[in-house]
Scaffold this motif. Sequence first.
Motif, PDB file in Angstrom:
ATOM      1  N   ALA A 184       1.138  -1.152  -0.095  1.00 23.38           N
ATOM      2  CA  ALA A 184       0.113  -0.096   0.013  1.00 23.38           C
ATOM      3  C   ALA A 184       0.912   1.448  -0.025  1.00 23.38           C
ATOM      4  CB  ALA A 184      -0.888   0.107   1.196  1.00 23.38           C
ATOM      5  N   MET A 185       1.923   1.169   0.715  1.00 24.02           N
ATOM      6  CA  MET A 185       2.755   2.258   0.756  1.00 24.02           C
ATOM      7  C   MET A 185       3.468   2.538  -0.559  1.00 24.02           C
ATOM      8  SD  MET A 185       6.156   2.850   3.193  1.00 24.02           S
ATOM      9  CE  MET A 185       7.168   1.858   2.296  1.00 24.02           C
ATOM     10  N   LEU A 232      -5.316   1.153   6.948  1.00 22.74           N
ATOM     11  CA  LEU A 232      -4.250   1.785   6.649  1.00 22.74           C
ATOM     12  C   LEU A 232      -4.692   3.151   5.756  1.00 22.74           C
ATOM     13  CD1 LEU A 232      -1.679  -0.703   5.346  1.00 22.74           C
ATOM     14  CD2 LEU A 232      -1.761   0.587   7.426  1.00 22.74           C
ATOM     15  N   VAL A 233      -5.905   3.116   5.354  1.00 21.46           N
ATOM     16  CA  VAL A 233      -6.337   4.316   4.404  1.00 21.46           C
ATOM     17  C   VAL A 233      -6.287   5.566   5.190  1.00 21.46           C
ATOM     18  CG1 VAL A 233      -8.369   5.182   3.173  1.00 21.46           C
ATOM     19  CG2 VAL A 233      -7.868   2.760   2.947  1.00 21.46           C
ATOM     20  N   ASP A 234      -5.858   6.767   4.735  1.00 15.16           N
ATOM     21  CA  ASP A 234      -5.560   7.882   5.266  1.00 15.16           C
ATOM     22  C   ASP A 234      -4.158   7.986   6.241  1.00 15.16           C
ATOM     23  OD1 ASP A 234      -7.543   9.050   3.908  1.00 15.16           O
ATOM     24  OD2 ASP A 234      -9.148   8.646   5.424  1.00 15.16           O
ATOM     25  N   CYS A 235      -3.554   7.001   6.482  1.00 18.91           N
ATOM     26  CA  CYS A 235      -2.386   6.990   7.188  1.00 18.91           C
ATOM     27  C   CYS A 235      -1.196   7.434   6.351  1.00 18.91           C
ATOM     28  CB  CYS A 235      -1.931   5.378   7.490  1.00 18.91           C
ATOM     29  SG  CYS A 235      -2.877   4.680   8.853  1.00 18.91           S
ATOM     30  N   SER A 236      -0.538   8.274   7.120  1.00 19.50           N
ATOM     31  CA  SER A 236       0.905   8.673   6.414  1.00 19.50           C
ATOM     32  C   SER A 236       1.798   7.434   5.908  1.00 19.50           C
ATOM     33  CB  SER A 236       1.568   9.445   7.246  1.00 19.50           C
ATOM     34  OG  SER A 236       3.019   9.760   6.860  1.00 19.50           O
ATOM     35  N   VAL A 237       2.196   7.506   4.778  1.00 12.03           N
ATOM     36  CA  VAL A 237       2.923   6.366   4.417  1.00 12.03           C
ATOM     37  C   VAL A 237       4.557   6.453   5.135  1.00 12.03           C
ATOM     38  CG1 VAL A 237       2.299   6.273   2.090  1.00 12.03           C
ATOM     39  CG2 VAL A 237       4.063   7.696   2.658  1.00 12.03           C
ATOM     40  N   THR A 248      -4.011   5.554   0.028  1.00 17.18           N
ATOM     41  CA  THR A 248      -5.286   5.677  -0.323  1.00 17.18           C
ATOM     42  C   THR A 248      -6.040   4.493  -0.679  1.00 17.18           C
ATOM     43  OG1 THR A 248      -4.563   5.779  -2.717  1.00 17.18           O
ATOM     44  CG2 THR A 248      -4.284   7.959  -1.840  1.00 17.18           C
ATOM     45  N   GLN A 249      -7.472   4.655  -0.781  1.00 17.59           N
ATOM     46  CA  GLN A 249      -8.146   3.621  -1.108  1.00 17.59           C
ATOM     47  C   GLN A 249      -7.795   2.720  -2.541  1.00 17.59           C
ATOM     48  OE1 GLN A 249     -10.898   2.577   0.851  1.00 17.59           O
ATOM     49  NE2 GLN A 249     -10.836   0.833  -0.413  1.00 17.59           N
TER      50      GLN A 249
END
Length: 180
Positions: free
Chosen positions: A110-111, A165-170, A123-124
């Motif tokens: 995701a990152m 994880l959506v909306d988490c800072s990478v 993001t989604q």
Amino acid sequence: NTHNRFMNAFAVGMLIAPKTIILTDKLLENLSKQEIIAVSWHEFAHHKYWHLPFLFFSMLCVLFWSDKLFDILGLDTGSGFLIILQLVCMIAAFVLVSRLFEKQADAFTAMMQSKSEGSQIVTQESISGMASALDAIASAYHISKDREDLLHGSIQMRQDSLLALVDCSVAKIPVNSLVM
């Protein structure tokens, strides 16, 4: 080439052996390009974070520290019961650490996808490749997404972890702190 029997990917190689990512023919034929990229990032994460050596090291630590504990308690480390107890503890450590590393590899996917989209936030869209690859694997094997795999957990649990994880800072993926 598994002659279309297995849909899988894995990272092999430690320290001296060349680090390699293997994608089976069935996986390549049944996943979209986005899903293959996600699975490849997942497997790459296992090498990037040195999961294979640390998994081995964690089991050695259990063996070493259980020996020390048994010595402190004055127990006979040659006892069959204690050897079996050590083996059970090593297997438990293997399972727990393996599941944590799977979450970290999923989060890395995701990152990296977020970064490739130019986003510093998960993001989604960035989780969709891995989430849909997991769906495809469940579908190919006709298994419920709730079915628990000893080393990987359930597909549903992994998808839920990705969704969280959506909306988490990478830069601040929670599982990375947990692994450290």
